[in-house]
Design an enzyme around this catalytic site. Structure first.
Site, mmCIF file in Angstrom:
data_model
loop_
_atom_site.group_PDB
_atom_site.id
_atom_site.type_symbol
_atom_site.label_atom_id
_atom_site.label_comp_id
_atom_site.label_asym_id
_atom_site.label_seq_id
_atom_site.Cartn_x
_atom_site.Cartn_y
_atom_site.Cartn_z
ATOM 1 N N LYS A 190 -4.694 7.430 -1.537
ATOM 2 C CA LYS A 190 -3.578 7.687 -0.857
ATOM 3 C C LYS A 190 -2.930 6.219 -0.384
ATOM 4 C CE LYS A 190 -1.793 8.062 3.456
ATOM 5 N NZ LYS A 190 -0.463 7.729 3.266
ATOM 6 N N GLY A 243 -6.146 -0.569 8.047
ATOM 7 C CA GLY A 243 -5.043 -0.103 8.941
ATOM 8 C C GLY A 243 -5.086 -0.416 10.060
ATOM 9 N N SER A 244 -4.625 0.335 11.024
ATOM 10 C CA SER A 244 -4.579 -0.081 12.403
ATOM 11 C C SER A 244 -6.073 0.566 12.938
ATOM 12 C CB SER A 244 -3.538 0.893 13.177
ATOM 13 O OG SER A 244 -3.590 2.072 13.015
ATOM 14 N N VAL A 247 -5.969 4.316 14.226
ATOM 15 C CA VAL A 247 -6.241 5.143 13.064
ATOM 16 C C VAL A 247 -7.383 5.136 12.641
ATOM 17 C CG1 VAL A 247 -5.495 5.980 10.700
ATOM 18 C CG2 VAL A 247 -3.754 5.633 12.595
ATOM 19 N N GLU A 265 -11.176 -1.600 7.879
ATOM 20 C CA GLU A 265 -10.538 -2.960 8.150
ATOM 21 C C GLU A 265 -9.319 -2.882 8.837
ATOM 22 O OE1 GLU A 265 -12.016 -5.616 7.537
ATOM 23 O OE2 GLU A 265 -13.392 -5.115 6.286
ATOM 24 N N CYS A 299 -2.685 -8.650 8.730
ATOM 25 C CA CYS A 299 -3.854 -8.708 9.554
ATOM 26 C C CYS A 299 -4.352 -9.759 10.215
ATOM 27 C CB CYS A 299 -4.891 -7.733 8.996
ATOM 28 S SG CYS A 299 -5.318 -8.354 7.353
ATOM 29 N N GLU A 400 -1.973 -6.402 19.238
ATOM 30 C CA GLU A 400 -1.383 -6.956 18.053
ATOM 31 C C GLU A 400 0.108 -6.475 17.987
ATOM 32 O OE1 GLU A 400 -2.772 -4.424 14.622
ATOM 33 O OE2 GLU A 400 -3.176 -6.664 13.584
HETATM 34 P P1 NAP Z 1 -1.769 2.538 9.963
HETATM 35 O O1 NAP Z 1 -0.500 3.101 10.548
HETATM 36 O O2 NAP Z 1 -3.137 2.532 10.480
HETATM 37 O O3 NAP Z 1 -1.689 3.062 8.404
HETATM 38 C C1 NAP Z 1 -2.579 2.865 7.478
HETATM 39 C C2 NAP Z 1 -2.807 3.833 6.288
HETATM 40 O O4 NAP Z 1 -3.327 4.844 7.052
HETATM 41 C C3 NAP Z 1 -1.488 4.274 5.755
HETATM 42 O O5 NAP Z 1 -1.679 4.872 4.719
HETATM 43 C C4 NAP Z 1 -1.158 5.717 6.596
HETATM 44 O O6 NAP Z 1 -0.521 6.680 5.881
HETATM 45 C C5 NAP Z 1 -2.452 6.176 6.907
HETATM 46 N N1 NAP Z 1 -2.471 6.940 8.118
HETATM 47 C C6 NAP Z 1 -1.751 6.919 9.199
HETATM 48 N N2 NAP Z 1 -2.448 8.017 10.083
HETATM 49 C C7 NAP Z 1 -3.389 8.384 9.779
HETATM 50 C C8 NAP Z 1 -4.442 9.449 10.270
HETATM 51 N N3 NAP Z 1 -4.204 9.830 11.051
HETATM 52 N N4 NAP Z 1 -5.258 9.786 9.218
HETATM 53 C C9 NAP Z 1 -5.683 9.252 8.007
HETATM 54 N N5 NAP Z 1 -4.724 8.347 7.473
HETATM 55 C C10 NAP Z 1 -3.648 7.847 8.164
HETATM 56 O O7 NAP Z 1 -1.565 1.133 9.655
HETATM 57 P P2 NAP Z 1 -0.250 0.234 8.879
HETATM 58 O O8 NAP Z 1 0.895 0.471 10.004
HETATM 59 O O9 NAP Z 1 0.153 0.858 7.666
HETATM 60 O O10 NAP Z 1 -0.733 -1.001 8.953
HETATM 61 C C11 NAP Z 1 -0.527 -2.033 9.829
HETATM 62 C C12 NAP Z 1 -2.011 -2.136 10.543
HETATM 63 O O11 NAP Z 1 -2.942 -2.353 9.312
HETATM 64 C C13 NAP Z 1 -2.245 -3.402 11.386
HETATM 65 O O12 NAP Z 1 -2.869 -2.887 12.620
HETATM 66 C C14 NAP Z 1 -2.852 -4.317 10.679
HETATM 67 O O13 NAP Z 1 -3.743 -5.173 11.465
HETATM 68 C C15 NAP Z 1 -3.835 -3.378 9.856
HETATM 69 N N6 NAP Z 1 -4.188 -4.241 8.620
HETATM 70 C C16 NAP Z 1 -5.608 -4.504 8.729
HETATM 71 C C17 NAP Z 1 -6.097 -5.193 7.568
HETATM 72 C C18 NAP Z 1 -7.622 -5.837 7.232
HETATM 73 O O14 NAP Z 1 -7.845 -5.845 6.401
HETATM 74 N N7 NAP Z 1 -8.059 -5.852 8.361
HETATM 75 C C19 NAP Z 1 -5.215 -5.490 6.305
HETATM 76 C C20 NAP Z 1 -3.904 -5.198 6.476
HETATM 77 C C21 NAP Z 1 -3.623 -4.742 7.618
HETATM 78 P P3 NAP Z 1 1.392 6.401 6.036
HETATM 79 O O15 NAP Z 1 1.694 5.407 5.726
HETATM 80 O O16 NAP Z 1 1.869 7.721 5.562
HETATM 81 O O17 NAP Z 1 1.600 6.542 7.722
#
Ligand code: NAP
Ligand code: MG
Length: 510
Positions: A190, A243-244, A247, A265, A299, A400
């Site tokens: 996904k 992701g965040s 989540v 991550e 990130c 963040e």
């Molecule tokens: P996000 O809102 O957590 O979303 C990440 C993914 O999870 C997307 O595919 C999203 O779908 C999906 N998602 C959202 N809510 C969910 C739920 N309740 N259950 C299951 N899946 C869910 O993060 P983002 O805004 O896309 O990305 C930014 C974040 O990612 C930042 O906090 C950043 O630091 C982190 N990040 C971390 C790394 C690392 O390796 N540590 C790398 C890159 C980014 P939708 O797109 O459809 O909402």
């Protein structure tokens, strides 16, 4: 395998946007819901990338069942044969590198140089997987009993559910799907709703490289409607999520209740420390690249610059001059330094944090507003922003932001620099500029982070090295390198007794 309709460039007033589909059980198909959404370019809202299915749990269920069925045969394919597919995958991505990068910039916004780098990371990951296919090592160990041997194998686990963010649209899906498949698992993927086209491209290339059609499935749609059903599906054995942290916590509890293996991550609030003896020119270049590359949406982005008092004012001045020269615009324009934020919500978050910083009493050095240049009129642009006079307890020092906002904190000495660096809930990346080997080694030991760069920016992971963080950045797993292969495979321990007797360990030998 039927193939999706060809891409049409739907730039302003152009042709019908391409209709994208899910790929389930070896076929491109619409969602059972029949619903779709449009994805627009963040640099130009009038440019529609395409329409994508809004899928639901029924689509997830079909994909998981297909992947489960495919696992029966894929797990038995020799690892070296699986590896050969990734050699072809690397070759295909090399061939299409520039197209992939251009489409990624259009879809996600970051400048072409960076999307070329994102694609290169996926290429490197493919070739690493090819090599690793001949190195899925176990241990062979003598037994405590005579005429008996002990060994371990790395076994495939089953169906892997992969959920990815939008900021590295090729690299992160590659980091997950290549090792998952190489280890003999099948995949239901996904992608982020903001970067589904790049994800489709990756799947198309995986199929062209030779991954069996039902071993890889992609489902578009929201985190709630697709992500959660994927995590909770009883036939999904492991989850890899980037992701965040918010989540990530939710996923962790859902997966934990079902005793599933889950790799998380998550976010970061990464510090770059500059000591009095640091090379300021390099430190400046690193801070600009770390804080404003990918418009701060990494990130590992540098979001805190911790400067020792002796060089503080000079470096802040240098930073102000250099930041003011950065040009925002479409990432496909070679004159652009900084692309747009990925979407309106992300731009609003940045704006709200700038207000928070001002209310907290931080001093705005530059930026702090939307970019109103003509080339920014139809996108989610925000000027690269620097705050000085930030103190460790301010929200802009701890939370963040995920945008082009850098908080500068002044410290008196090395010890205070480390204490300030560690004063956050996150622990992904970090860096320190110093010429003093003793302080460099103390920093390597004492900074609470999964990654520390000495005299480098906080960004720049290499595919063959473990990647991940401590504290709220994750749950202890690592992507990248050999470590991700440990996540995507299960250790099986084997005892072989060739003594001709029934030997009892701990009993017969004592
Ligand atoms: P996000 O809102 O957590 O979303 C990440 C993914 O999870 C997307 O595919 C999203 O779908 C999906 N998602 C959202 N809510 C969910 C739920 N309740 N259950 C299951 N899946 C869910 O993060 P983002 O805004 O896309 O990305 C930014 C974040 O990612 C930042 O906090 C950043 O630091 C982190 N990040 C971390 C790394 C690392 O390796 N540590 C790398 C890159 C980014 P939708 O797109 O459809 O909402
Ligand atoms: Mg978009």
């Amino acid at each position: 395998m039927n193939s999706p309709t060809p891409s049409t460039s739907a730039a302003a007033g152009g042709a019908t946007p391409r209709k994208f589909q899910n790929f389930i059980a070896g076929k491109w198909c619409d969602s059972v819901t029949g619903e779709t959404y449009e994805n627009h370019s963040p640099a130009n809202w009038k440019d529609i990338i395409g329409t994508f299915p809004r899928s639901n749990e029924e689509d997830v269920d079909r994909a998981v069942k297909a992947a489960r069925k495919a696992f029966k045969t894929w797990r038995l394919v020799p690892a070296a044969d699986r590896g050969n597919i990734f050699q072809r995958m690397g070759d295909l991505m090399v061939k299409h590198k520039e197209d992939i990068a251009r489409e990624m910039t259009r879809e996600m916004g970051k400048v072409l140089k960076e999307t070329m780098g994102d694609t290169q990371e996926a290429i490197d990951t493919a070739y690493y997987a090819f090599g690793e296919s001949r190195r899925l090592f176990g241990h062979t160990v003598p037994s405590e009993l005579p005429n008996k041997n002990c060994m371990t194998f790395r076994m495939p686990i089953g169906v892997a559910g992969l959920i990815t963010p939008w900021n590295f649209p090729s690299a992160i899906p590659a980091w997950k799907s290549f090792p998952a498949l190489l280890c003999g698992n099948t995949v239901v993927f996904k992608p982020a709703s903001d970067t589904p086209a790049t994800a489709v491209r990756l799947v198309e290339l995986l199929l062209e490289a030779g991954v069996p059609p039902d071993a890889v499935n992609i489902i578009h749609g929201s985190g709630r409607k697709v992500g959660i059903p994927l995590i909770e599906h009883p036939e999904v054995d492991l989850i890899s999520f980037t992701g965040s942290s918010e989540v990530g916590r939710d996923i962790s509890s859902r997966a934990g209740a079902r005793l599933k293996r889950v790799s998380l991550e998550l976010g970061g609030k990464n510090p770059q420390i500059v000591l009095d003896d640091g090379n300021l020119d390099l430190a400046l270049e690193a801070a600009l690249w770390g804080a404003f590359g990918t418009t701060g949406q990494r990130c590992t982005a540098t979001s805190r610059l911790i400067i020792q008092a002796g060089v503080h004012d000079k470096l802040v001045d240098m930073l102000k001059n250099a930041t003011n020269k950065l040009r925002c615009g479409d990432g496909l324009d070679p004159k652009t330094d900084v692309g747009p934020l990925v979407n309106e919500a992300q731009r609003d978050t940045v704006e709200s944090y700038v207000k928070i910083g001002l209310d907290e009493g931080a001093k705005l050095v530059c930026g702090g507003e939307r970019d109103t240049s003509p080339q920014c009129a139809n996108g989610w642009f925000y000027r690269p922003t620097v705050f000085a006079g930030v103190t460790p307890e301010m929200r802009i020092a701890k939370e963040e932001i995920f945008g082009p906002v850098l908080s500068v904190l002044k410290v008196k000495d090395f010890d205070e620099a480390i204490a300030v660096a560690n004063n956050v809930d996150y622990g992904l990346s970090s860096s320190i500029f110093t010429q003093d080997v003793n302080r460099a080694f103390r920093a390597m030991r004492d900074i609470e982070a999964g990654i520390t760069y000495i005299n480098g920016a906080t960004i720049g992971a290499e595919c063959h090295m473990p990647f991940g963080g401590v504290k709220d950045t994750g749950n202890g797993h690592r992507e990248g390198g050999w470590t991700v292969y440990e996540f995507f495979s299960e250790i099986k321990t084997i005892y072989v007794d060739f003594s001709g007797t029934l030997q009892k360990a701990q009993i017969d030998n004592y």
